[in-house]
Design a protein around this motif. Structure first.
Motif, short mmCIF file in Angstrom:
data_model
loop_
_atom_site.label_atom_id
_atom_site.label_comp_id
_atom_site.label_asym_id
_atom_site.label_seq_id
_atom_site.Cartn_x
_atom_site.Cartn_y
_atom_site.Cartn_z
N LYS A 2 -4.58 -7.88 5.81
CA LYS A 2 -5.47 -8.71 4.87
C LYS A 2 -5.27 -8.48 3.43
N PRO A 3 -5.48 -9.24 2.53
CA PRO A 3 -4.83 -8.86 1.09
C PRO A 3 -5.24 -7.48 0.76
N LEU A 4 -6.22 -6.59 0.88
CA LEU A 4 -6.42 -5.35 0.51
C LEU A 4 -5.56 -4.55 1.24
N GLU A 5 -5.42 -4.81 2.58
CA GLU A 5 -4.78 -3.95 3.20
C GLU A 5 -3.33 -3.99 3.12
N GLU A 6 -2.98 -5.21 2.58
CA GLU A 6 -1.42 -5.21 2.12
C GLU A 6 -1.07 -4.45 1.02
N ILE A 7 -1.97 -4.48 -0.04
CA ILE A 7 -1.76 -3.63 -1.30
C ILE A 7 -1.87 -1.95 -1.04
N ILE A 8 -2.80 -1.53 0.21
CA ILE A 8 -2.91 -0.35 0.43
C ILE A 8 -1.64 0.12 1.20
N TRP A 75 -4.24 4.93 -8.21
CA TRP A 75 -3.15 5.44 -9.10
C TRP A 75 -2.57 4.16 -9.51
N VAL A 76 -1.51 4.49 -10.54
CA VAL A 76 -1.00 3.26 -11.20
C VAL A 76 -0.24 2.37 -10.48
N ASP A 77 0.23 2.65 -9.22
CA ASP A 77 0.97 1.66 -8.20
C ASP A 77 -0.15 0.56 -7.68
N LEU A 78 -1.21 1.10 -7.21
CA LEU A 78 -2.31 0.36 -6.82
C LEU A 78 -3.03 -0.56 -7.85
N GLU A 79 -3.06 0.39 -8.90
CA GLU A 79 -3.79 -0.66 -9.93
C GLU A 79 -2.89 -1.95 -10.45
N LYS A 80 -1.89 -1.77 -10.44
CA LYS A 80 -0.79 -2.84 -10.44
C LYS A 80 -0.96 -4.09 -9.61
#
Lengths: 603, 220
Positions: A2-8, A75-80
């Motif tokens: 899912k979209p959130l899982e992808e960025i996690i 952290w900055v990676d997830l923020e991005k």
């Protein structure tokens, strides 16, 4: 995914964001449920090590109609990834956006995390200023040690809790239900609750030079002074029978039992030592029960006995012996967050060492006896050296000593005394141990004058002087047995600006976050020149906040009462100028005022 | 000496755990359950826990096999029955038994089955085409980084024992060599087959196998 899982998944450390840890609480999201996000303005590893979060999380979730979730700074990676994909910052439990909450409660532990607070609002699409937020948007609460000077966040936060939050947070949530969840009515009623500061109902006027002329409530029936809240009896106080067990390695990865609150030592630089008075101990029986429950509920392999000065607990010896006996067979160790420099500490160490042996850390604070007397740190050279001799003969090879630079009245002679101590300890090690494995870490931090301490009127040392002192030590400690750790004085300078700042700093924070500033506490992101450009652009001189102040001046935090009187702080400041000591108040009251004011007879 | 052998599922968010984190999670769960772990000696006593073929971050699993050294044997039925009080919600114990001195899991594993669910807007034909093309090859060489930082050429074609697309489930089934002798990760094969972003895929391990008397049998 899912979209959130992808960025996690795409982030560097997915376990920061996944949730689902053991002892996490999930509740059905009915419309009756009051939703609360406990927000920690730093990354997961730091926030999950914070005891206050574990206490409030469980306390709130033990209430039937309140659901407390957690959110940390990404952290900055997830923020991005969040920004690029137009996703909102989310809670760990249900992955909900913060806008869905009734309350967002920020904990204020460190001035350099203020930009992270604003950044979390930004990543949630919530306006920075309280005045720009509608009735349907969450109530922004804040509490914690930095809340003792709430003014730099007074236009952003709706409501501050001053002091210990356990009781008052529940009172506030009860009140919220009573007023039918109407934010406006709620804030008006909350402003009358003891220990609650709603800055929107207060006005500040300034002198031409920027000092405060007047501070007063603008609504009738609201107190002019806000006194802190405390729990009077720690034995009766709520303590969580469980704690969330993180999957990832966090800073403090262990079961934590708080053994008392407050501190009697009276070190003049120490804000915690002043604002958390009076000392309130738990009995050994209560501590043993809480430790037992937590070990069973978490599976941790270590119990940390925490407080501001653990070795000062009145029955520390028997407590440790009993805990060791009970937990040894399960290979559960006991750890102490800090040690005193005296022979008694060594006795305790011998006991603890049976299971695990780690590096030892001691806070010496200042190099010379004179300066230690100025700050009322009751440690003598003899204490220091005999303690070192004993621990070396017991087999330790790794020691870390903490000092501060920039203390009031400090000269180069005081800094040179740090070098003398290091050399002397090196020699002692050879004599006492006969080994050749010593690692002596000397760590210096920069002294920042804090509100509600005897040094609240003192100037922050100059950056030039601090650099000179650090450079001296870098050079003087250039031997392989020594490791010198130091701090960028510029970040301490900014910390000092916000620590003693006023309401005008709110707009500085907003502009900083709009320009992408956050994680100021992280060396790799701290951009001093950028900050200075913002101050200049806004026509605010940061030196105004780091300067020395008169006793007569109205301080931005004068409406907040810790219970320790200004008269006592002035008296202590005067004594410091004469390098005169004040005794530990366990040996007799020193009349700080905490038992005479709004709290009643508490010690 | 007693060993506890467990078969478990790693579901939901637990897919994000690294191997080390999975290890720690299991240790703490067993401590909560008061399972008598055997500890190593020395200043930092630690339990002896080993997983068969640790999965990379992001993968789900219906087939996690673990060995835990115990100080004494336990009733595994009780542990399975009461597991919800001790284990994170998304880690599910399926079976458990006590073994005397089992061989190393890592040495025993020879093969794994996976399903890779796609969740992608691609036509089934394209996928079937890719699979057919791969299976029709004699060899398929890839460059693989060695531990020393150099590159080796590896033929992955013989490592693929089965490969098929299930259109209904929108997933690819694959059976791959696993273990210390020959090892192929599902994501590596996916990258060779298609150009799909890995974060879109749901990779799940279905089974692990060992050989017994020359025959392939389930590891647990």
């Amino acid at each position: 995914m899912k979209p959130l899982e992808e960025i996690i998944y795409l982030s560097e450390k997915p376990s920061r964001y996944m949730g689902g840890e053991f002892n996490q609480v999930l509740k059905p999201l009915s419309p009756e449920m009051i939703r609360f996000a406990f927000a920690f303005p730093d990354i997961y590893e730091v926030g999950m090590s914070h005891l206050g979060m574990h206490i409030l999380y469980n306390l709130l979730n033990d209430q039937e109609d309140i659901f407390c979730e957690r959110v940390f700074s990404p952290w900055v990676d997830l923020e991005k990834h969040l920004v690029e994909r137009g996703l909102d910052l989310f809670t760990l439990e249900t992955k909900s956006p913060l806008r869905d909450m009734d309350f967002i409660g920020f904990t204020l532990q460190y001035e350099l995390s203020y930009t992270n607070i604003l950044n979390m609002l930004k990543l949630s699409g919530i306006p920075y200023y309280a005045g720009d937020r509608g009735p349907g948007e969450p109530v922004i609460m804040a509490g914690g040690s930095c809340g003792y000077n709430p003014e730099p966040l007074a236009l952003i936060v709706d409501l501050f809790v001053i002091g210990e939050g356990e009781e008052v947070t529940l009172e506030l949530l009860e009140l919220y239900k009573e007023v039918g969840r109407d934010k406006e009515k709620f804030l008006l009623a909350a402003a009358r609750v003891p220990g609650v500061y709603v800055p929107g109902f207060y006005e500040v006027t300034y002198e031409e030079d920027g000092r405060i002329k007047d501070f007063h409530p603008t609504v009738e029936g609201i107190p002019g002074k806000i006194g802190k809240r405390i729990l009077k009896d720690m034995n009766e106080a709520y303590y969580p029978p469980r704690m969330i067990v993180p999957f990832m390695d966090v800073v403090h990865d262990r079961a934590v039992v708080e053994i008392f609150r407050g501190c009697t030592a009276g070190c003049r630089f120490c804000q915690a030592g002043m604002i958390y008075r009076p000392v309130r101990e738990k009995t050994p029986e209560v501590i043993a029960r809480e430790a037992r429950e937590l070990i069973a509920a978490t599976g941790y392999e270590e119990i940390s006995l925490t407080s501001l000065s653990t070795l000062d607990y009145s029955k520390i010896g028997p407590l440790i012996t009993d805990l060791m006996t009970e937990h040894e067979t399960n290979k559960v160790g006991i750890s102490l967050p800090s040690l005193r420099l005296d022979s008694y500490s060594v006795e305790v160490l011998k006991e603890v060492q049976k299971v695990r042996k780690t590096g030892l850390t001691f806070a010496v604070e200042a190099g010379s006896q004179r300066l230690r007397d100025v700050i009322n740190k009751g440690v003598t050279e003899e204490d220091l050296y005999t303690t070192m001799e004993s621990i070396f003969s017991l087999g330790w090879d790794r020691v870390k000593l903490y000092f501060m630079l920039g203390l009031p009245t400090e000269t180069m002679a005081d800094v040179e005394a740090i070098r003398t101590i290091a050399r002397r300890i090196e020699a002692l090690y050879k004599e006492a141990s006969g080994r050749k494995r010593l690692t002596l870490t000397i760590s210096t931090s920069v002294f920042v004058p804090k509100p509600h301490t005897p040094f609240q009127w003192e100037a922050f040392d100059t950056l030039e002087a601090l650099r000179k002192k650090e450079n001296y030590l870098k050079d003087a400690l250039r031997y392989k047995t020594f490791k010198y750790q130091y701090h960028d004085p510029r970040s301490s300078y900014l910390e000092g600006v916000f620590a003693r700042g006023d309401r005008r700093l709110n707009r500085i924070l907003v502009q900083a976050v709009e320009e992408g500033i956050r994680f100021d506490g992280w060396q790799e992101f701290f951009d001093f020149d950028h900050w200075m450009a913002i101050f200049e652009g806004q026509g605010i001189d940061p030196e105004f906040y780091t300067r020395k102040r008169d006793y007569e001046e109205i301080l931005p935090w004068d409406h907040i009462e810790s219970g320790v009187t200004k008269a006592y702080l002035i008296q202590e400041n005067e004594k410091s100028k004469r390098a005169e000591l004040t005794r530990d108040c366990r040996g007799g009251c020193t009349a700080c005022g905490v038992n005479q004011g709004h709290l009643g007879e508490v010690c | 000496m007693a060993y506890l052998q467990l078969l478990a599922r790693k579901t939901g968010n637990l897919r994000f755990l690294s191997h080390l984190e999975t290890h720690k999670m299991l240790e703490r769960s067993l401590r909560r359950a008061r399972v008598p772990l055997a500890f190593s000696h020395g200043f930092n006593p630690h339990p002896n826990i080993s997983f068969a073929a640790p999965l990379p971050v992001g993968s789900l699993s219906d087939y996690e096999v673990v060995h835990v050294e115990l100080a004494e044997a336990i009733d595994t039925g009780g542990l399975i029955r009461d597991q919800r009080r001790f284990f994170p919600e998304e880690f599910i114990l399926l079976k458990g038994k006590i073994l005397e001195k089992p061989p190393s899991l890592m040495k025993e594993v020879v093969r794994s089955d996976y399903t890779v669910t796609l969740n992608l807007p691609v036509s089934p034909r394209e996928i079937e085409e890719g699979i057919r093309e791969f299976l029709s090859r004699e060899t398929h060489l890839i460059r693989k980084r060695t531990k020393k930082g150099r590159y080796n050429e590896v033929d992955i074609r013989p490592q693929v024992k089965d490969l098929a697309y299930d259109q209904q489930a929108d997933s690819i089934f694959m059976s791959l060599d696993t273990g210390s002798v020959s090892n192929l990760k599902p994501l590596v094969l996916m990258e060779e087959l298609f150009d799909f972003p890995p974060e879109k895929l749901d990779i799940k391990r279905e089974k692990l196998y060992k050989t017994k008397d020359g025959e392939l049998v389930e590891l647990y």
